[in-house]
Design a protein around this motif. Sequence first.
Motif, PDB file in Angstrom:
ATOM      1  N   PHE A  19      -1.437  -5.003  -6.323  1.00 59.01           N
ATOM      2  CA  PHE A  19      -1.599  -5.333  -5.104  1.00 59.01           C
ATOM      3  C   PHE A  19      -0.615  -5.739  -3.782  1.00 59.01           C
ATOM      4  O   PHE A  19      -0.859  -6.159  -2.799  1.00 59.01           O
ATOM      5  N   THR A  20       0.717  -5.194  -4.096  1.00 57.38           N
ATOM      6  CA  THR A  20       1.540  -5.364  -3.808  1.00 57.38           C
ATOM      7  C   THR A  20       1.374  -4.164  -2.734  1.00 57.38           C
ATOM      8  O   THR A  20       2.260  -4.217  -1.860  1.00 57.38           O
ATOM      9  N   ASN A  21       0.543  -3.382  -2.282  1.00 60.53           N
ATOM     10  CA  ASN A  21       0.458  -2.519  -1.975  1.00 60.53           C
ATOM     11  C   ASN A  21      -0.943  -2.117  -1.065  1.00 60.53           C
ATOM     12  O   ASN A  21      -1.637  -2.817  -1.398  1.00 60.53           O
ATOM     13  N   PRO A  22      -0.286  -2.580   0.429  1.00 56.99           N
ATOM     14  CA  PRO A  22      -1.730  -3.034   1.053  1.00 56.99           C
ATOM     15  C   PRO A  22      -2.800  -2.364   1.448  1.00 56.99           C
ATOM     16  O   PRO A  22      -3.772  -2.122   1.115  1.00 56.99           O
ATOM     17  N   LEU A  23      -2.269  -0.562   0.906  1.00 57.82           N
ATOM     18  CA  LEU A  23      -4.000   0.301   0.541  1.00 57.82           C
ATOM     19  C   LEU A  23      -4.696  -0.421  -0.446  1.00 57.82           C
ATOM     20  O   LEU A  23      -6.226   0.368   0.086  1.00 57.82           O
ATOM     21  N   ARG A  24      -4.253  -0.357  -1.540  1.00 56.70           N
ATOM     22  CA  ARG A  24      -5.031  -0.632  -2.937  1.00 56.70           C
ATOM     23  C   ARG A  24      -5.560  -1.954  -2.663  1.00 56.70           C
ATOM     24  O   ARG A  24      -6.710  -2.383  -2.873  1.00 56.70           O
TER      25      ARG A  24
END
Length: 197
Positions: A19-24
């Motif tokens: 979840f460090t990827n904002p799109l995810r």
Amino acid sequence: MPQHPKPERITDLSRLKAFTNPLRMQLYRLLYAAGTATASQLAEQVDQAPSLVSYHLRKLAEHGFVTEAGAQSADGRERWWQVTSEEGWGYRESDLAGTPEGAAAVGAVTRGLIDSRAAQYRTYLDQGAAWGKEWTDAAFSAEWLLDLTPVELAEMNDELQALARRWRQRGKAAKAAGDTEGREHVSVHLYGFPFRP
């Protein structure tokens, strides 16, 4: 009193890092609200290519956050997705932030959540008039300044989570019974943290 399921507690840093990827994070939230969706449907909402959305959904699936849902249409070519747990997930900083890498991941995910929630609330504020008087009168924003111990704050958190679960179950039961008139997704954000004036 019956025991209610609680959100899954993430204790594995590699899972939280998904979840460090904002799109995810955005895809997870949209899928949670929708119940089920295809990558193409989600791609339209986030203005991204379906292939990129499919990639990120597969990454979330690798970490156990989403799973394939049963076919939702006669056309079996579409791949439908759903969140794995309708209770969602959570984490404790103390479980994950014992290393610099863990502290960075916890900070990134927490800030991402705060940014996402703030953006969602700003969108509501920008569109408030379009919701009409009934919704704007029902919506709320509040802050309480309390004097508590860590144990009391944790107890209050448990009570608030139980309250939110009760209201979520009430809404789900109403929808299952066909009571959908006037029913909308509602987001409730509460934060409890210590501060020194």
